[in-house]
Design a protein around this motif. Structure first.
Motif, PDB file in Angstrom:
ATOM      1  N   ALA A 147       0.824  -1.206   0.000  1.00  0.00           N
ATOM      2  CA  ALA A 147       0.000   0.000   0.000  1.00  0.00           C
ATOM      3  C   ALA A 147       0.858   1.255   0.000  1.00  0.00           C
ATOM      4  O   ALA A 147       0.409   2.327  -0.409  1.00  0.00           O
ATOM      5  N   HIS A 148       2.114   1.133   0.446  1.00  0.00           N
ATOM      6  CA  HIS A 148       3.007   2.284   0.513  1.00  0.00           C
ATOM      7  C   HIS A 148       3.920   2.398  -0.707  1.00  0.00           C
ATOM      8  O   HIS A 148       4.732   3.321  -0.781  1.00  0.00           O
ATOM      9  N   MET A 149       3.800   1.469  -1.634  1.00  0.00           N
ATOM     10  CA  MET A 149       4.685   1.466  -2.798  1.00  0.00           C
ATOM     11  C   MET A 149       4.018   2.199  -3.960  1.00  0.00           C
ATOM     12  O   MET A 149       3.156   1.645  -4.644  1.00  0.00           O
ATOM     13  N   ARG A 150       4.396   3.445  -4.176  1.00  0.00           N
ATOM     14  CA  ARG A 150       3.772   4.262  -5.221  1.00  0.00           C
ATOM     15  C   ARG A 150       4.534   4.224  -6.546  1.00  0.00           C
ATOM     16  O   ARG A 150       3.989   4.574  -7.578  1.00  0.00           O
ATOM     17  N   HIS A 151       5.801   3.846  -6.489  1.00  0.00           N
ATOM     18  CA  HIS A 151       6.627   3.947  -7.696  1.00  0.00           C
ATOM     19  C   HIS A 151       7.262   2.622  -8.097  1.00  0.00           C
ATOM     20  O   HIS A 151       8.295   2.606  -8.751  1.00  0.00           O
ATOM     21  N   GLY A 152       6.631   1.511  -7.721  1.00  0.00           N
ATOM     22  CA  GLY A 152       7.144   0.216  -8.115  1.00  0.00           C
ATOM     23  C   GLY A 152       8.140  -0.344  -7.110  1.00  0.00           C
ATOM     24  O   GLY A 152       8.532   0.323  -6.142  1.00  0.00           O
ATOM     25  N   TYR A 153       8.582  -1.576  -7.354  1.00  0.00           N
ATOM     26  CA  TYR A 153       9.469  -2.252  -6.419  1.00  0.00           C
ATOM     27  C   TYR A 153      10.098  -3.447  -7.116  1.00  0.00           C
ATOM     28  O   TYR A 153       9.737  -3.811  -8.246  1.00  0.00           O
ATOM     29  N   PHE A 154      11.044  -4.075  -6.426  1.00  0.00           N
ATOM     30  CA  PHE A 154      11.692  -5.284  -6.919  1.00  0.00           C
ATOM     31  C   PHE A 154      11.492  -6.394  -5.883  1.00  0.00           C
ATOM     32  O   PHE A 154      11.557  -6.145  -4.684  1.00  0.00           O
ATOM     33  N   THR A 155      11.276  -7.617  -6.356  1.00  0.00           N
ATOM     34  CA  THR A 155      11.101  -8.744  -5.445  1.00  0.00           C
ATOM     35  C   THR A 155      12.290  -9.705  -5.491  1.00  0.00           C
ATOM     36  O   THR A 155      12.340 -10.642  -4.702  1.00  0.00           O
ATOM     37  N   HIS A 156      13.248  -9.467  -6.392  1.00  0.00           N
ATOM     38  CA  HIS A 156      14.421 -10.339  -6.514  1.00  0.00           C
ATOM     39  C   HIS A 156      15.691  -9.496  -6.480  1.00  0.00           C
ATOM     40  O   HIS A 156      15.809  -8.508  -7.225  1.00  0.00           O
ATOM     41  N   ILE A 157      16.635  -9.902  -5.646  1.00  0.00           N
ATOM     42  CA  ILE A 157      17.898  -9.164  -5.517  1.00  0.00           C
ATOM     43  C   ILE A 157      18.658  -9.138  -6.837  1.00  0.00           C
ATOM     44  O   ILE A 157      19.282  -8.131  -7.194  1.00  0.00           O
ATOM     45  N   ASP A 158      18.611 -10.228  -7.585  1.00  0.00           N
ATOM     46  CA  ASP A 158      19.344 -10.287  -8.856  1.00  0.00           C
ATOM     47  C   ASP A 158      18.858  -9.238  -9.854  1.00  0.00           C
ATOM     48  O   ASP A 158      19.597  -8.882 -10.782  1.00  0.00           O
ATOM     49  N   ALA A 159      17.630  -8.764  -9.687  1.00  0.00           N
ATOM     50  CA  ALA A 159      17.104  -7.747 -10.605  1.00  0.00           C
ATOM     51  C   ALA A 159      17.723  -6.381 -10.356  1.00  0.00           C
ATOM     52  O   ALA A 159      17.647  -5.491 -11.220  1.00  0.00           O
ATOM     53  N   VAL A 160      18.320  -6.185  -9.177  1.00  0.00           N
ATOM     54  CA  VAL A 160      18.900  -4.884  -8.815  1.00  0.00           C
ATOM     55  C   VAL A 160      20.427  -4.922  -8.824  1.00  0.00           C
ATOM     56  O   VAL A 160      21.077  -3.943  -9.196  1.00  0.00           O
ATOM     57  N   ALA A 161      20.994  -6.071  -8.420  1.00  0.00           N
ATOM     58  CA  ALA A 161      22.453  -6.203  -8.402  1.00  0.00           C
ATOM     59  C   ALA A 161      23.021  -5.959  -9.805  1.00  0.00           C
ATOM     60  O   ALA A 161      22.517  -6.499 -10.781  1.00  0.00           O
ATOM     61  N   GLY A 162      24.046  -5.130  -9.870  1.00  0.00           N
ATOM     62  CA  GLY A 162      24.645  -4.792 -11.162  1.00  0.00           C
ATOM     63  C   GLY A 162      24.165  -3.471 -11.721  1.00  0.00           C
ATOM     64  O   GLY A 162      24.747  -2.954 -12.682  1.00  0.00           O
ATOM     65  N   LEU A 163      23.095  -2.914 -11.146  1.00  0.00           N
ATOM     66  CA  LEU A 163      22.609  -1.612 -11.587  1.00  0.00           C
ATOM     67  C   LEU A 163      23.352  -0.496 -10.854  1.00  0.00           C
ATOM     68  O   LEU A 163      24.139  -0.747  -9.939  1.00  0.00           O
ATOM     69  N   THR A 164      23.078   0.735 -11.251  1.00  0.00           N
ATOM     70  CA  THR A 164      23.702   1.908 -10.642  1.00  0.00           C
ATOM     71  C   THR A 164      22.638   2.783 -10.007  1.00  0.00           C
ATOM     72  O   THR A 164      21.559   2.964 -10.580  1.00  0.00           O
ATOM     73  N   SER A 165      22.925   3.324  -8.837  1.00  0.00           N
ATOM     74  CA  SER A 165      21.962   4.194  -8.153  1.00  0.00           C
ATOM     75  C   SER A 165      21.914   5.563  -8.822  1.00  0.00           C
ATOM     76  O   SER A 165      22.949   6.140  -9.155  1.00  0.00           O
ATOM     77  N   ARG A 166      20.711   6.080  -9.005  1.00  0.00           N
ATOM     78  CA  ARG A 166      20.547   7.415  -9.582  1.00  0.00           C
ATOM     79  C   ARG A 166      20.781   8.510  -8.547  1.00  0.00           C
ATOM     80  O   ARG A 166      21.153   9.626  -8.881  1.00  0.00           O
ATOM     81  N   ARG A 167      20.522   8.181  -7.284  1.00  0.00           N
ATOM     82  CA  ARG A 167      20.653   9.157  -6.195  1.00  0.00           C
ATOM     83  C   ARG A 167      21.015   8.416  -4.923  1.00  0.00           C
ATOM     84  O   ARG A 167      21.142   7.191  -4.920  1.00  0.00           O
ATOM     85  N   LYS A 168      21.180   9.163  -3.831  1.00  0.00           N
ATOM     86  CA  LYS A 168      21.472   8.529  -2.552  1.00  0.00           C
ATOM     87  C   LYS A 168      20.259   7.719  -2.090  1.00  0.00           C
ATOM     88  O   LYS A 168      19.131   8.165  -2.214  1.00  0.00           O
ATOM     89  N   ILE A 169      20.509   6.557  -1.533  1.00  0.00           N
ATOM     90  CA  ILE A 169      19.445   5.685  -1.041  1.00  0.00           C
ATOM     91  C   ILE A 169      19.772   5.312   0.403  1.00  0.00           C
ATOM     92  O   ILE A 169      20.848   4.783   0.684  1.00  0.00           O
ATOM     93  N   ALA A 170      18.852   5.581   1.313  1.00  0.00           N
ATOM     94  CA  ALA A 170      19.075   5.314   2.732  1.00  0.00           C
ATOM     95  C   ALA A 170      18.982   3.824   3.024  1.00  0.00           C
ATOM     96  O   ALA A 170      18.293   3.072   2.329  1.00  0.00           O
ATOM     97  N   ALA A 171      19.666   3.388   4.075  1.00  0.00           N
ATOM     98  CA  ALA A 171      19.606   1.992   4.495  1.00  0.00           C
ATOM     99  C   ALA A 171      18.177   1.636   4.892  1.00  0.00           C
ATOM    100  O   ALA A 171      17.497   2.403   5.567  1.00  0.00           O
ATOM    101  N   GLY A 172      17.712   0.476   4.453  1.00  0.00           N
ATOM    102  CA  GLY A 172      16.364   0.035   4.763  1.00  0.00           C
ATOM    103  C   GLY A 172      15.301   0.530   3.807  1.00  0.00           C
ATOM    104  O   GLY A 172      14.142   0.120   3.902  1.00  0.00           O
ATOM    105  N   LYS A 173      15.681   1.394   2.867  1.00  0.00           N
ATOM    106  CA  LYS A 173      14.731   1.951   1.903  1.00  0.00           C
ATOM    107  C   LYS A 173      14.407   0.933   0.817  1.00  0.00           C
ATOM    108  O   LYS A 173      15.296   0.314   0.239  1.00  0.00           O
ATOM    109  N   VAL A 174      13.101   0.774   0.543  1.00  0.00           N
ATOM    110  CA  VAL A 174      12.693  -0.094  -0.564  1.00  0.00           C
ATOM    111  C   VAL A 174      13.140   0.556  -1.875  1.00  0.00           C
ATOM    112  O   VAL A 174      12.889   1.745  -2.109  1.00  0.00           O
TER     113      VAL A 174
END
Length: 244
Positions: A147-174
């Protein structure tokens, strides 16, 4: 004298007619403490649970919670209520259920509900800097309310590993898709190898990237031999491909 009698009779008839009220209109509303109200609440709960369970299963979850706030009072209804969900395709977050009755009288009412559906989502295990290459060690899964996810999400770590962050991301942030991007494998003004395909033949030549690009992106490249500008697809580090 006649006028007076006529008026008196008219008033008397009006009073008599006004006292004749349909029996259905004398029926009291169903109070919150009545068995009828409890029955209606169960009916709404069953309807909501069916809709939410179906949607949750479609996205791979059986972990959900429903908080229902039925109307304080309801008129009587002699038939099963017709129920309509405000968000039938995605029943999560704040919702309303429209209740409709046709017998003995037509009426509409609305019940409020709060629906939480949970999934383990990819989060940053530690703070990530802008333009940082993300590895599996930087990520973990956390039970999260959709209910709190307004801009999408990932359910698999492999889908994110290898990508680059566009901005700073806080620890624990979806992590949402808008927070990350594919790394640039070709940089602007960098020398690249152009693979040109024609039929079953492949030729390689040197080129200069006129734009930066990630894998799969089409960028402008200059052939250093001919000086001609072409569009080519990024296929690897400092490698592009085109077809003739």
């Amino acid at each position: 004298m006649r006028k007076y009698r006529f008026r008196a009779e008219t008033v008397l008839i009006a009073c008599l007619l006004g006292s004749i009220v349909p029996a259905s209109s004398l029926a009291k509303n169903v109070s919150p403490s009545s068995p009828e109200h409890a029955s209606v609440q169960k009916e709404i709960t069953r309807y909501l649970d069916k809709q939410v369970r179906r949607y949750a299963a479609s996205i791979g979850s059986d972990d959900y919670q429903i908080s229902l706030q039925p109307p304080a009072t309801l008129p009587p209804c002699n038939q099963p209520l017709r129920q309509t969900l405000s968000e039938p395709t995605k029943p999560v977050g704040r919702l309303s259920v429209t209740l409709e009755c046709h017998q003995p009288n037509y009426w509409k009412a609305r019940a409020r509900a709060e629906v939480a559906i949970f999934l383990p989502l990819v989060v940053a295990k530690q703070p990530l800097n802008r333009r940082q290459a993300i590895s599996r060690a930087d990520l973990s899964l956390k039970r999260s309310n959709l209910a709190h996810m307004r801009h999408g999400y990932f359910t698999h770590i492999d889908a994110v590993a290898g990508l680059t962050s566009r901005r700073k991301i806080a620890a624990g942030k979806v992590i949402s898709p808008r927070m990350v991007e594919a790394p640039e494998l070709v940089k602007r003004n960098e020398e690249v190898i152009i693979e040109a395909r024609m039929g079953g033949m492949t030729a390689k030549m040197k080129g200069m990237a006129l734009e930066s690009g990630a894998e799969g992106e089409s960028i402008r490249v200059r052939n250093l031999s001919s000086g001609k500008e072409i569009y080519a697809t990024v296929i690897g580090r400092q490698r592009v491909q085109t077809t003739f």
